[in-house]
Design a protein around this motif. Structure first.
Motif, mmCIF file in Angstrom:
data_model
loop_
_atom_site.group_PDB
_atom_site.id
_atom_site.type_symbol
_atom_site.label_atom_id
_atom_site.label_comp_id
_atom_site.label_asym_id
_atom_site.label_seq_id
_atom_site.Cartn_x
_atom_site.Cartn_y
_atom_site.Cartn_z
ATOM 1 N N ARG A 249 -3.568 33.833 62.672
ATOM 2 C CA ARG A 249 -3.093 33.592 61.354
ATOM 3 C C ARG A 249 -2.045 32.264 61.472
ATOM 4 N N GLY A 250 -1.584 32.224 62.738
ATOM 5 C CA GLY A 250 -0.188 31.272 63.000
ATOM 6 C C GLY A 250 -0.718 29.829 62.844
ATOM 7 N N CYS A 251 -2.192 29.584 63.029
ATOM 8 C CA CYS A 251 -2.681 28.364 63.086
ATOM 9 C C CYS A 251 -3.495 28.048 62.117
ATOM 10 N N ASP A 255 -4.496 33.313 55.574
ATOM 11 C CA ASP A 255 -5.865 34.058 55.013
ATOM 12 C C ASP A 255 -6.954 33.747 55.786
ATOM 13 N N MET A 256 -6.581 33.001 56.992
ATOM 14 C CA MET A 256 -7.716 32.449 57.766
ATOM 15 C C MET A 256 -8.601 31.425 57.018
ATOM 16 N N THR A 257 -8.103 30.736 56.117
ATOM 17 C CA THR A 257 -8.897 29.760 55.506
ATOM 18 C C THR A 257 -8.714 28.294 55.841
ATOM 19 N N GLY A 258 -7.949 28.106 57.163
ATOM 20 C CA GLY A 258 -7.776 26.811 57.251
ATOM 21 C C GLY A 258 -6.172 26.571 56.837
ATOM 22 N N ALA A 259 -5.676 25.512 57.450
ATOM 23 C CA ALA A 259 -4.463 25.092 57.129
ATOM 24 C C ALA A 259 -4.235 23.440 56.789
ATOM 25 N N ALA A 260 -3.888 23.079 55.944
ATOM 26 C CA ALA A 260 -3.536 21.659 55.590
ATOM 27 C C ALA A 260 -2.673 20.998 56.505
ATOM 28 N N PRO A 269 -9.036 23.783 60.909
ATOM 29 C CA PRO A 269 -10.331 24.198 60.027
ATOM 30 C C PRO A 269 -10.333 25.421 59.633
ATOM 31 N N ASN A 270 -10.951 25.901 58.668
ATOM 32 C CA ASN A 270 -11.430 27.240 58.153
ATOM 33 C C ASN A 270 -12.416 27.925 59.054
ATOM 34 N N PRO A 271 -12.196 28.910 59.845
ATOM 35 C CA PRO A 271 -13.014 29.458 60.833
ATOM 36 C C PRO A 271 -14.102 30.445 60.112
ATOM 37 N N ARG A 272 -13.788 31.033 58.862
ATOM 38 C CA ARG A 272 -14.573 31.964 58.189
ATOM 39 C C ARG A 272 -15.987 31.193 57.941
ATOM 40 N N LEU A 273 -16.018 29.796 57.743
ATOM 41 C CA LEU A 273 -17.270 29.052 57.538
ATOM 42 C C LEU A 273 -18.359 29.240 58.714
ATOM 43 N N PHE A 298 -15.137 24.779 72.200
ATOM 44 C CA PHE A 298 -13.918 24.632 71.440
ATOM 45 C C PHE A 298 -13.078 23.370 71.767
ATOM 46 N N PRO A 299 -12.452 22.774 70.751
ATOM 47 C CA PRO A 299 -11.440 21.822 71.406
ATOM 48 C C PRO A 299 -10.372 22.470 72.136
ATOM 49 N N GLU A 300 -9.645 21.719 72.948
ATOM 50 C CA GLU A 300 -8.647 21.893 73.641
ATOM 51 C C GLU A 300 -7.358 22.734 72.849
ATOM 52 N N THR A 301 -7.196 22.468 71.822
ATOM 53 C CA THR A 301 -6.235 23.038 70.933
ATOM 54 C C THR A 301 -6.538 24.355 70.286
ATOM 55 N N MET A 302 -7.752 24.957 70.654
ATOM 56 C CA MET A 302 -8.093 26.377 70.052
ATOM 57 C C MET A 302 -7.835 27.113 71.604
ATOM 58 N N PRO A 303 -6.746 28.064 71.419
ATOM 59 C CA PRO A 303 -6.596 28.744 72.606
ATOM 60 C C PRO A 303 -7.321 30.015 72.823
#
Length: 327
Positions: A249-251, A255-260, A269-273, A298-303
């Motif tokens: 949720r920090g990234c 609500d895990m709907t993505g962050a602007a 991005p919104n992972p729910r999709l 996954f991209p490198e930014t995804m831990p």
């Protein structure tokens, strides 16, 4: 703090100066001086007022955040607490506080000696330094009481009550009292390790202005009073809690709907999709391998390496949360 307060006083002085120049221009006898000088000096004055206002707001939020007093607390440090704390720390804290790697980023390896400048590696070093703290007893935390450590996790402030810049945008303040104490127990159990260099925050006035203007995006809600975790299980409710201590949720947003996108980072991005289109088994395999069902990594930014260490129950709960309706 002193440097930022001096800069703030400088801007206040500039407001007075340019305000006076605006007044003199308006009172001038020549019309062109009234118009050109008045408009130019007036616009500069307004700009200085805006910068000073947001800077003062950011300075107040940084050094006087109104954090509660540290509780009178002594953690029992039972074997069960230490084990639970180790699980939580190695899912989340290690991502920033592990020893600095050859590339200057966290190595994801022990010791948790910190030192990585998170501002620099995230691309916004122009606002100052955010060097991850040494979480072992060899760092500043050795001088913290258990209550002060509890307050640092819950309120994102240091021993002096000053805001911890990077921590303030992470959701760890929503962890249960029990899990927060477990983290403290585990950190106390670590072998002391010296820090590689400076640790802590050295935020400049640019950071204060940006913070005051809300350019870092909204900070997560901080829990007050006693906080309890939902019952452990493969439920959406517990999955939200897993997404909290797993720092999902920090990234990806509260609500895990993505962050602007914000002034300090791109959109997330919104992972729910994606998760809505795959099974629980595919989700677990994806999180453990770092490869999506279509074969794309996954991209490198995804831990994902952190999530790969989650228990089967936690991954099932996270899947339930991501496939449930957004509340």
């Amino acid at each position: 703090m002193i440097a930022n307060l001096l800069v703030l006083l400088l801007f206040i002085g500039l407001i007075v100066l340019f305000g006076w120049l605006t007044y003199r221009a308006i009172r001038a006898r020549k019309m062109w001086v009234k118009i050109v000088g008045g408009i130019a000096a007036g616009l500069v004055t307004l700009l200085l007022v805006a910068v000073t206002f947001f800077g003062a707001k950011g300075v107040a939020a940084t050094y006087f955040p109104g954090a509660p007093a540290a509780p009178d607390l002594t953690v029992a440090a039972t074997p069960e607490q230490i084990a639970r704390g180790g699980y939580l720390v190695n899912l989340s804290c290690i991502g920033c506080h592990s020893a600095v790697g050859p590339d200057g980023a966290p190595s994801m390896q022990h010791p948790l000696s910190g030192g990585t400048d998170m501002a620099a590696i995230e691309g916004f070093g122009f606002i100052g330094a955010m060097a991850a703290e040494n979480l072992t007893p060899g760092g500043k935390l050795a001088g913290y009481s258990d209550g002060e450590l509890f307050r640092s996790l819950r309120a994102a402030v240091d021993q002096k009550g000053h805001n911890l810049a990077f921590m303030s945008f992470l959701p760890y303040g929503q962890l249960s009292d029990q899990d927060t104490e477990a983290i403290i127990a585990y950190l106390r159990s670590l072998d002391p390790a010296p820090a590689a260099g400076f640790t802590g925050d050295k935020m400049n006035f640019i950071a204060a202005v940006m913070m005051g203007a809300g350019m870092f995006g909204p900070a997560p809600d901080r829990s007050t009073g006693v906080v309890t975790a939902p019952p452990e299980g493969a439920t959406a409710e517990y999955g939200k809690y897993v997404a909290t201590y797993g720092d999902c949720r920090g990234c990806h947003g509260p609500d895990m709907t993505g962050a602007a996108a914000s002034a300090v980072g791109p959109a997330v991005p919104n992972p729910r999709l994606l998760v809505a289109e795959i099974s629980q088994e595919q989700f677990a395999e994806m999180m453990r391998s770092g490869v999506k069902p279509d074969g794309v990594a996954f991209p490198e930014t995804m831990p994902w390496q952190n999530a790969a260490q989650m228990t089967d129950t936690d991954l099932a709960a996270l899947y339930a949360y991501l496939t449930a309706p957004v509340q």
